[in-house]
Design an enzyme around this catalytic site. Sequence first.
Site, PDB file in Angstrom:
ATOM      1  CB  CYS A 211      39.371  43.357  42.129  1.00  0.00           C
ATOM      2  SG  CYS A 211      39.969  44.931  41.467  1.00  0.00           S
TER       3      CYS A 211
ATOM      4  N   GLY B 205      37.457  44.010  55.461  1.00  0.00           N
ATOM      5  CA  GLY B 205      36.608  45.124  55.079  1.00  0.00           C
ATOM      6  C   GLY B 205      36.358  46.072  56.236  1.00  0.00           C
TER       7      GLY B 205
END
Length: 348
Positions: free
Chosen positions: A111, A223
């Site tokens: 993150c 992703g």
Amino acid sequence: MTGQTEANNLNLYRKASVSKVPIFGVAPMIDWTDRHCRYFHRQISGNALLYTEMVVADAIIHGPRERLLSFDGAEHPVALQLGGSDPAKLAKAVEIATPHGYDEINLNVGCPSDRVQSGTFGACLMLTPGTVADCIRAMKAVSDVPVTVKCRIGVDDQEPELALPALLDKVLDAGADAVWIHARKAWLKGLSPKENREIPPLDYEIVYRMKQARPDVFIGINGGIQTLDEAAEHLRHVDGVMLGRAAYQNAAVLADVDHRFFGAPQSETDWDELRDRMMAYAGRHIAGGGRLQQVARHMVGLFTGLPGARRYRQILSTDAVKAGAGPEVIAAAFAAVDLAGTPEAVGA
């Protein structure tokens, strides 16, 4: 902890590695994958691995533990994602979370938010693989479930071909049971969290190479993956795949997961049954002092592409936030949709 959960704990990654049974997950997403979202997703797929939002270790130690860690038993298999960089605090957080019966503990090493950077964890940890290894070692020492890592391929000016294998070697040596790789760099300087999900180019091939070099290690990918067809293609190269925003924004894509990846018989989703289950769940939540909007906000994208979907979204977005709104709002929203389409059409 139930026998079913114990079996999940023991076999989650072992089955994937030995029997080549894939793991399909819905990626952890801050402000999105809360317990209401996970319950909703579980009604559509019985087998997808669901992740909590990232929960900071300090919050578990010092904050409202029950609110942060409680979940409905129907959510299994469900993984708790932790944020932090202090091995002792992370180990303490794992000990506190253990009685709740999570099927996996995952450490966030990906993150890029400002909050995470100020705490020197998340994607910042890509710069200190030794610290990540110390964290994993401490968590493993007190966990009776798999401990895993979710990372990026690198941050800022790192060279992924050097940084990623260095991280993998460290955390695997420390005992990590699996590594999930978001196939993008994170830029800690100059890009917002939203931009970090979109601007850095995807590099799936480097993740494939990490798996080729470590055939006996579970490596999963996420992703930018939008469809189950794309997920199936990735599974030709790695052991697991996660969908993030694609699963959240159109949850019906999960309707074929059990058949495609877990060998369940192909069947049409009973959308009326889903409606009734979510109405019952919302009713229980409201009776406990919650609000309908806390549940309904995760359902807004369900019928994307079907006639009536716009009206469905309007009802959930406007009526669910009104004072005193009850489960009947969910019924009204479902009634606005033409459900004659197949599950494939719903999830297209």
